[in-house]
Design a protein around this motif. Structure first.
Motif, PDB file in Angstrom:
ATOM      1  N   GLY A 144     -62.341  41.880  39.647  1.00 23.52           N
ATOM      2  CA  GLY A 144     -61.938  42.928  38.708  1.00 23.52           C
ATOM      3  C   GLY A 144     -60.979  42.466  37.625  1.00 23.52           C
ATOM      4  N   ASN A 145     -60.499  43.456  36.886  1.00 24.25           N
ATOM      5  CA  ASN A 145     -59.698  43.187  35.688  1.00 24.25           C
ATOM      6  C   ASN A 145     -58.307  42.646  36.010  1.00 24.25           C
ATOM      7  N   SER A 146     -57.630  43.260  36.976  1.00 21.95           N
ATOM      8  CA  SER A 146     -56.281  42.766  37.282  1.00 21.95           C
ATOM      9  C   SER A 146     -56.338  41.411  37.986  1.00 21.95           C
ATOM     10  N   PHE A 147     -57.394  41.163  38.762  1.00 21.24           N
ATOM     11  CA  PHE A 147     -57.532  39.838  39.387  1.00 21.24           C
ATOM     12  C   PHE A 147     -57.744  38.768  38.316  1.00 21.24           C
TER      13      PHE A 147
ATOM     14  N   MET B 177     -51.756  44.987  39.408  1.00 15.84           N
ATOM     15  CA  MET B 177     -52.479  46.152  39.967  1.00 15.84           C
ATOM     16  C   MET B 177     -53.192  46.944  38.879  1.00 15.84           C
ATOM     17  N   PRO B 178     -54.205  47.720  39.284  1.00 20.36           N
ATOM     18  CA  PRO B 178     -54.734  48.747  38.388  1.00 20.36           C
ATOM     19  C   PRO B 178     -53.906  50.025  38.561  1.00 20.36           C
ATOM     20  N   VAL B 179     -54.103  50.976  37.661  1.00 22.00           N
ATOM     21  CA  VAL B 179     -53.553  52.319  37.862  1.00 22.00           C
ATOM     22  C   VAL B 179     -54.557  53.108  38.700  1.00 22.00           C
TER      23      VAL B 179
ATOM     24  N   ALA C  40     -50.684  44.945  34.767  1.00 25.54           N
ATOM     25  CA  ALA C  40     -51.392  46.164  35.188  1.00 25.54           C
ATOM     26  C   ALA C  40     -52.409  46.583  34.144  1.00 25.54           C
ATOM     27  N   CYS C  41     -53.387  47.363  34.594  1.00 25.07           N
ATOM     28  CA  CYS C  41     -54.431  47.835  33.684  1.00 25.07           C
ATOM     29  C   CYS C  41     -54.920  49.207  34.121  1.00 25.07           C
ATOM     30  N   CYS C  42     -55.604  49.882  33.207  1.00 27.56           N
ATOM     31  CA  CYS C  42     -56.172  51.200  33.532  1.00 27.56           C
ATOM     32  C   CYS C  42     -57.363  51.473  32.626  1.00 27.56           C
ATOM     33  N   GLU C  43     -58.103  52.506  32.977  1.00 26.21           N
ATOM     34  CA  GLU C  43     -59.306  52.855  32.223  1.00 26.21           C
ATOM     35  C   GLU C  43     -58.994  53.521  30.884  1.00 26.21           C
ATOM     36  N   GLU C  44     -58.115  54.486  30.922  1.00 30.13           N
ATOM     37  CA  GLU C  44     -57.876  55.288  29.720  1.00 30.13           C
ATOM     38  C   GLU C  44     -57.244  54.435  28.624  1.00 30.13           C
ATOM     39  N   ASN C  45     -57.472  54.856  27.395  1.00 30.70           N
ATOM     40  CA  ASN C  45     -56.966  54.080  26.257  1.00 30.70           C
ATOM     41  C   ASN C  45     -55.493  54.311  25.974  1.00 30.70           C
TER      42      ASN C  45
END
Ligand SMILES: Cc1cc2nc3c(=O)[nH]c(=O)nc-3n(C[C@H](O)[C@H](O)[C@H](O)COP(=O)(O)O)c2cc1C
Length: 181
Positions: free
Chosen positions: A16-19, A85-87, A122-127
Motif C-alpha cells: 500500500g501507500n504508507s508502506f 499509517m493511513p487515516v 501518513a496518507c488518506c483518501e480524501e483530498n
C-alpha cells in the motif's frame, strides 16, 4: 552521526501507500548510515492496553502476552521513532494505536524515554489535508508529552488505491525526511 531508528507501520496493506513511503524513508535512512528496526504492527500480535498498571513489574513491558514486549526494548534504545499509517475513520488505525497506547507502560514504570526524535508519515483518501489532523494532532501531542522532538512529517492526502502514492511526491518526501535526522 549514525542514529538508531525504530519504524512502526500501521497499515495491513503490504503493497500500500504508507508502506511505499515507509520503504522510501528506510532506504534513504540506511543509505545515510542510520540503523533501522522496523515493526509492522498489523502483522503482529498486539492488543489494547489493559490499564492494569503492572507494566515492567513482571520483567517485561506489558504483563500480558503481547508483541509490544518485542517492540518496547527497541523504543527504549532508539534515538528516533517514526510512525507510518493511513487515516482510518479520521483517526489512527487500531493496529498501530495498540502500540501507541502501550507506550503508557514507560510512563507507569517511570522509564526515561525523553529526548527522542519522532517522525510521522501518513496518507488518506480524501483530498483535504485536514483529514490527516486525526493522526497528526494525537501524534504531535503525545510526542510533546513524552518530550520527543517532532523532526518531520509527511502528510499525503488524495491517495486511495494501491499505487496511488506513485502519482504524488509522497515517496520523495518520505526519503527527504531522512535528511532531517
Ligand atoms: C477502514 C478504513 C477507513 C478509512 N478511513 C478513511 C478516512 O476516514 N478518511 C480518508 O480520507 N481515507 C480513509 N481511508 C482510506 C485510506 O486512508 C487510504 O486508502 C490510504 O491510502 C490507505 O493507505 P495504505 O495503502 O497504506 O493502507 C480508510 C480506509 C480504510 C480501509
Amino acid at each position: 552521526m549514525s542514529k538508531k531508528i525504530v519504524v512502526i507501520t500501521g497499515s495491513p496493506r503490504k503493497d500500500g501507500n504508507s508502506f511505499a513511503m515507509t520503504d522510501a524513508f528506510i532506504k534513504a535512512a540506511e543509505s545515510k548510515g542510520h540503523s533501522v528496526v522496523r515493526f509492522d504492527a498489523a502483522m503482529m500480535n498486539l492488543g489494547g492496553c489493559h490499564a492494569c498498571e503492572t507494566c515492567f513489574k513482571t520483567g517485561k513491558a506489558c504483563s500480558f502476552d503481547d508483541d509490544f514486549n518485542i517492540i518496547a526494548p527497541e523504543i527504549l534504545d532508539a534515538d528516533a521513532v517514526v510512525l507510518t499509517m493511513p487515516v482510518y475513520w479520521y483517526s489512527i488505525p487500531a493496529q498501530i494505536k495498540c502500540v501507541i497506547d502501550h507506550i503508557y507502560s514507560f510512563c507507569v514504570a517511570g522509564k526515561d524515554i525523553a529526548g527522542k526524535k519522532c517522525g510521522l508519515i501518513a496518507c488518506c483518501e480524501e483530498n483535504d489535508v485536514t483529514v490527516l489532523d486525526g493522526v497528526r494532532i494525537p501524534v504531535e501531542r503525545s510526542a510533546a508529552l513524552l518530550k520527543w522532538d517532532m523532526f518531520g512529517e509527511v502528510l499525503v492526502p488524495g491517495v486511495l488505491n494501491v499505487g496511488d502514492i506513485e502519482k504524488t511526491d509522497g515517496c520523495a518526501r518520505a526519503a527527504a525526511l531522512a535528511d532531517k535526522l
